[in-house]
Design an enzyme around this catalytic site. Structure first.
Site, PDB file in Angstrom:
ATOM      1  N   ASP A 189       0.865  -1.185   0.000  1.00 37.80           N
ATOM      2  CA  ASP A 189       0.000   0.000   0.000  1.00 37.80           C
ATOM      3  C   ASP A 189       0.901   1.235   0.000  1.00 37.80           C
ATOM      4  OD1 ASP A 189      -1.888  -1.988   0.445  1.00 37.80           O
ATOM      5  OD2 ASP A 189      -2.947  -0.889   2.010  1.00 37.80           O
ATOM      6  N   LYS A 222      -6.937   3.399  -2.868  1.00 36.84           N
ATOM      7  CA  LYS A 222      -7.256   3.339  -1.436  1.00 36.84           C
ATOM      8  C   LYS A 222      -7.529   4.743  -0.930  1.00 36.84           C
ATOM      9  CE  LYS A 222      -5.055   2.043   2.972  1.00 36.84           C
ATOM     10  NZ  LYS A 222      -3.872   1.383   3.587  1.00 36.84           N
ATOM     11  N   LYS A 235     -10.252   0.217  -2.039  1.00 36.04           N
ATOM     12  CA  LYS A 235     -10.064  -0.084  -0.627  1.00 36.04           C
ATOM     13  C   LYS A 235     -10.474   1.129   0.192  1.00 36.04           C
ATOM     14  CE  LYS A 235      -6.637  -1.351   2.893  1.00 36.04           C
ATOM     15  NZ  LYS A 235      -5.260  -1.836   3.156  1.00 36.04           N
TER      16      LYS A 235
END
Length: 221
Positions: free
Chosen positions: A91, A153, A182
């Site tokens: 991430d 995300k 996400k």
């Protein structure tokens, strides 16, 4: 929605600066027990966690976290080291200064460089939506879609806000169909989690959902 369905989408997360190995190990045990998608942990614990978990659960870690303004070379190095240590998911935080300057080509090049370092492993791109205008969010959806990254995300959970229903719906509408979403940060209830999944999120970054399912008081990320 059944709790099992929600838990299967959870990246069970502990990214606190004070996180200890005992806490990370407990997170790993909970992630396995409750059927989570992964554990998301600081880079310094990746090797220990990967050795501890074996093939029971993927390890996710963060790159350029939480501010995103490390150089591209540093982010690529971090990514390669994390993968060498056993991370299966990455991430990364985008350079928000470049977003504000409208340097979309540089942002695209950086994400592509990190994706090359990931190879076949999953790359999620954290855009810190709480700091963005609507136009910037939409443009980043297009950049992430063009980059080859696997997810967009919403948040680090370390800024002024976390995931919102509006942002999840926007991202799902604006990213390419193959790009997943996400939602992360501030997912405080099972109702929040269900709403995000129904709005189009594929993963949830949270430390609270497992505790809520266990019937415990849940605070934090």
């Amino acid at each position: 929605m059944e709790p099992k369905r929600i838990l299967a989408a959870v990246d069970h997360t502990l990214l606190a600066q004070t996180a200890t190995w005992d806490e990370i190990r407990q997170l790993c045990d909970e992630g396995v027990e409750y059927g989570c998608a992964s554990v998301c942990i600081p880079p310094s614990y990746v090797r220990q966690a990967a050795d501890y978990l074996g093939d029971r659960l993927p390890v996710c870690t963060v790159i350029g976290f939480p501010n995103g303004y490390a150089t591209t070379m540093v982010k690529v190095f971090e990514t390669k080291e994390a993968i060498a240590n056993g991370a299966e998911e990455i991430d990364m935080v985008v350079n928000l200064g470049w977003v504000k300057d409208g340097l979309w080509d540089k942002l695209l090049e950086e994400i592509q460089a990190v994706k090359r370092a990931c190879g076949e492993r999953v790359l999620k791109v954290i855009v810190e939506a709480c700091l963005l205008t609507q136009e910037e969010k939409i443009q980043l959806c297009h950049v992430v879609s063009d980059s080859g990254a696997d997810y967009i995300k919403t948040s680090t959970g370390f800024s002024t806000g976390g995931a919102t229903r509006e942002d999840v719906a926007l991202f799902r509408a604006q990213v390419a169909p193959r790009v997943r979403v996400k939602a992360a940060g501030g997912i405080a209830t099972l109702e929040d989690a269900q709403d995000f999944l129904e709005l189009g999120a594929d993963r949830l970054g949270t430390s609270r959902i497992v505790r809520l399912v266990k019937g415990q008081q849940a605070q934090g990320y």
